[in-house]
Design an enzyme around this catalytic site. Sequence first.
Site, PDB file in Angstrom:
ATOM      1  N   PRO B 135       0.767  -1.473  -0.345  1.00  0.00           N
ATOM      2  CA  PRO B 135      -0.406  -0.120   0.032  1.00  0.00           C
ATOM      3  C   PRO B 135       0.981   1.523   0.162  1.00  0.00           C
ATOM      4  CG  PRO B 135      -0.482  -1.091   1.760  1.00  0.00           C
ATOM      5  CD  PRO B 135       0.632  -1.503   1.077  1.00  0.00           C
ATOM      6  N   THR B 207       3.336  17.868   4.054  1.00  0.00           N
ATOM      7  CA  THR B 207       2.045  18.649   2.209  1.00  0.00           C
ATOM      8  C   THR B 207       3.094  17.228   1.774  1.00  0.00           C
ATOM      9  OG1 THR B 207       5.039  18.338   2.086  1.00  0.00           O
ATOM     10  CG2 THR B 207       3.467  20.618   2.379  1.00  0.00           C
ATOM     11  N   GLY B 269       1.104  -2.200   6.768  1.00  0.00           N
ATOM     12  CA  GLY B 269       0.224  -3.238   5.265  1.00  0.00           C
ATOM     13  C   GLY B 269       0.865  -4.508   5.650  1.00  0.00           C
ATOM     14  N   ARG B 270       0.807  -4.815   6.300  1.00  0.00           N
ATOM     15  CA  ARG B 270       1.294  -6.075   7.142  1.00  0.00           C
ATOM     16  C   ARG B 270      -0.503  -6.940   7.256  1.00  0.00           C
ATOM     17  NH1 ARG B 270       6.651  -8.848   8.466  1.00  0.00           N
ATOM     18  NH2 ARG B 270       5.084 -10.632   7.634  1.00  0.00           N
ATOM     19  N   GLY B 272      -3.362  -5.553   6.785  1.00  0.00           N
ATOM     20  CA  GLY B 272      -4.478  -5.486   5.602  1.00  0.00           C
ATOM     21  C   GLY B 272      -4.261  -3.845   5.247  1.00  0.00           C
ATOM     22  N   TYR B 478      14.261  14.444  19.151  1.00  0.00           N
ATOM     23  CA  TYR B 478      14.497  13.962  17.643  1.00  0.00           C
ATOM     24  C   TYR B 478      15.901  14.649  17.595  1.00  0.00           C
ATOM     25  CZ  TYR B 478      12.494  14.494  13.321  1.00  0.00           C
ATOM     26  OH  TYR B 478      12.250  14.372  11.183  1.00  0.00           O
TER      27      TYR B 478
END
Lengths: 557, 557
Positions: B135, B207, B269-270, B272, B478
């Site tokens: 996906p 964006t 995505g694993r 679905g 971060y």
Amino acid sequence: MAHVKHMKWWGWGEEGVHFEFSNKPAFAPFVKRALGVDLRPRERDTIDFSTVSVPAPRLETDLLDTLGGIVGDEHTSTDDELRVVHWAGKSVTELLLTRAGDFARVPDVVVYPADEDEVARVVALAVERDLVLIPFGGGTSISRSLQPSPDEERTIVSLDLGRLDKVLAIDETSGLATIQAGVLGPDMEDQLNARGWTLGHFPDSFTHSTLGGWAATRSSGMQSDKYGDIADIVRGMRVVRPGGTVVLRPLPSTSTGPSLREMFIGSEGRLGVITELDVQVHRIAEHREVIAYMFPSWPKALTAMHDIARSDVSTTFARVSDAHETAFSLSTQKAATSLKKKVAAKGQDLLWEVMRRRGWDTDEMCISYVCFEGTKAEVERRKKTVASIVKQQGAIVLGSGPGALYDQKKFDTPYLRDFLLEQNTIGDVSETAAPWSKLTTVHKAVYDAAQRAFDEQGKTGWIMSHMSHSYHSGACLYFTFGYEIGQDPHAEYAVIKSAVQQAFVDAGGTLSHHHGVGMEHSAWMEQDVSPEGVRLMRSLFEVADPGANLNPGKIVS
Amino acid sequence: MAHVKHMKWWGWGEEGVHFEFSNKPAFAPFVKRALGVDLRPRERDTIDFSTVSVPAPRLETDLLDTLGGIVGDEHTSTDDELRVVHWAGKSVTELLLTRAGDFARVPDVVVYPADEDEVARVVALAVERDLVLIPFGGGTSISRSLQPSPDEERTIVSLDLGRLDKVLAIDETSGLATIQAGVLGPDMEDQLNARGWTLGHFPDSFTHSTLGGWAATRSSGMQSDKYGDIADIVRGMRVVRPGGTVVLRPLPSTSTGPSLREMFIGSEGRLGVITELDVQVHRIAEHREVIAYMFPSWPKALTAMHDIARSDVSTTFARVSDAHETAFSLSTQKAATSLKKKVAAKGQDLLWEVMRRRGWDTDEMCISYVCFEGTKAEVERRKKTVASIVKQQGAIVLGSGPGALYDQKKFDTPYLRDFLLEQNTIGDVSETAAPWSKLTTVHKAVYDAAQRAFDEQGKTGWIMSHMSHSYHSGACLYFTFGYEIGQDPHAEYAVIKSAVQQAFVDAGGTLSHHHGVGMEHSAWMEQDVSPEGVRLMRSLFEVADPGANLNPGKIVS
């Protein structure tokens, strides 16, 4: 195991503590009006354990020895009463079965491990010997999360976590505590309070339930508006599984794939045994007040609760009873015995007069409690804002008197169920959560469904509700319903309870906001999380526990 | 598919948009000092696609026809550039490979389904024909969540959700919106803003990334202090799986076993394909201000951030750069061209003078930005409280000028990486979260580890950091690091990036606060969630996707 406290085998809480109505003059007339039941004075204070007969343990001697070898013989028991204490939770179905001595299947042995290592050895043994292992916290479940499957052929071990009862450490900088799973609410708060901290998690079951149980059943406490649901509170945990121990370190937030933490929370023993948790703790608030308000109607009260949730004001809780629950609540007031109370009662009569003069229908009025915590100045500022919000909906500020009363009585409610059972009457609870836009619909749907179910059964039933636990997008509705028991208690109960649950999911609510699923609510799982959702969850349980040794049959059947 | 916007094939963002240093007089000297690199003027504005050669699609003709039959031939493509656009995200590793045309394996076909039904048919086909389905949202992943396994033999289909780009409904009472997964951040905000609402989720990638991508990678936006992480924002979702669609209705909270919602969030995505989400939305704030503060040192700055988080004040965000990042930030100031700007620059010189007179070491000072949203009165009250908190740590209030600048520049940072690559220099980012008590340790551990890694490689490296995203029990750190590329770009990068990641988990932080796992961070999963945690997660993926058709190889290897 002597120091592990248990509830009475036949009902809620401690022996010797009862709901008493003789000092509440309005209660018997209320029950007569609401349920058509004539209350009788309590006839007995307890139930003799010899009135029931308990199935003999199905347990090979060497297994008992092996378990004793792990946790110590003195922490291994096949005692009948202990096995009955551990056989189930306190749902209406379970209370009826217990009182009737109708035990299809009872744990064959109860073990009290001392630490995680002993838990791990018992878990490994359960898989090796194909036993059924049911973790036990305080036994307060009302969703049948503990009761074994009636047709379970294997040996059933109740794993009581009661000896894991310590606050191990407090990270005072981060507001995080490391606490063992088996600690009871009050014991945990005592240990935290001694160092100036609190978890802030107070479900109705607080006095008899455990931290691990709250996590395993996805609990929420009455102060969740400030302190969060248990899923928010738990930041790390240790979970013993047959293949090893999952260790989730305490983290404020993380982006590491599907959340294992959120898989174990609510897993009701099916994925392993939670032994230790890292939880958010808070400094005990400098100042705390619970203020009561009276609203002229349920819609106005709900609007105000929503406005409070949307406002800049942090509340510890904000709840409002509907008209029925308000009437019930007033019926449980004690008779005024002291002069001070007589003056207060007189004040209340005057208040009623004010309401009538304002044109209120006193059958429609709704009592609300809002709790504020913080510095005195913060509390004052918030009280002011909330007062202005509730007044926009025509509410009267009743002040902190009734609020203090609410705070004292809050853990007594579960005793009412046993009292009513003695009176051949069911009193039960069921709760949901839904978006704000659907609360009115859900509320009406549940009333209608319950009424239809009462009518079908030819019963004078009663239902009442309150809204509590606010979130950005919705809130919890908590229902209590009652009726006199007829010919077939279980069949009648199934019809009425099902009607309530079905109304929840049909109207856009969830099958439970904080009581969990167990066997009681599993029939609605497909409607709540969709059939494919249930398939995925079932697959997870199967792959995580291929031998079905870990509390099988719960959540998804 | 014409209206589906894609980033440039060779780097971040839009063609024609670049980081520019010619108007920033302090930047080149800063880079020379920090990295030992002499910046050169930009030599080219783009990279010609003909400079790379793309492996031919491995695709049977009938499969292409079948896919075309599902989504339409015009929404099915084997175009080389489109396949390269979809082949990977924008991690340093992927950017290096892409620029070098070093594509081991590229999706063989890109499809753009129009709706959930088409998604379901593609998913079913993937299982039936044993295809690999990846996906694709906006393609902004920097954790290698999109890149196919280099040795994948099967046909790879990139499933671009870009046509599912609509806000479908807003429940204005509940503050919930139903939105399709493929919508890009700005398109979604435009649709919400038009009705007075906002999601409030603004990751640096905003964006060019999508709502579904944020959910699938467990994202967090810079305003998470007010609006929550994506896991808090998403209240319901629809996920297409081979066996059917999981439908999780929008609920404020629920107690229905392990959280399926929290399983799909972060699942990359694993499990679905997420097609639709119910998300919390908020009324656009009446008033918004970003105020800048300057602290004399990092420890004092961190203390203030913690005090703000613990206070009664709600902020939209509260972040502070360490001394290195503050120096970097000052180096990117534009030259004063207008009179107004010249006056401002003069004011800044005076400020420096004040700081020196106060005895500050200007090499230690740390710039902080705090954002306030609400009514004008609420913002004023909060600003006042925050000012008093920061002043306790000796900070100077710089006001809203630099804050406005921060707000404008916030989405430009990712372009810097491509600019630096042109200069044969790596600039990269990595983030963690840890309890408050461990932030200082983590910060130091990462600096030390990076320095050791730079030294090992004989490099003049640079590292800088900011704290953002506050929670009750901790916050995010971060980090940005840079160095000149040497002989073996991939090997050097592996050493340095690994040093940073290893320092995170060793010092008590998580491998990622909001960038996800992908293939980039999977090596640290066992250290983060324990080996047994990884085993359980792997089992879940295997049972949920037995054919390994759904983005295999991500999160756990």
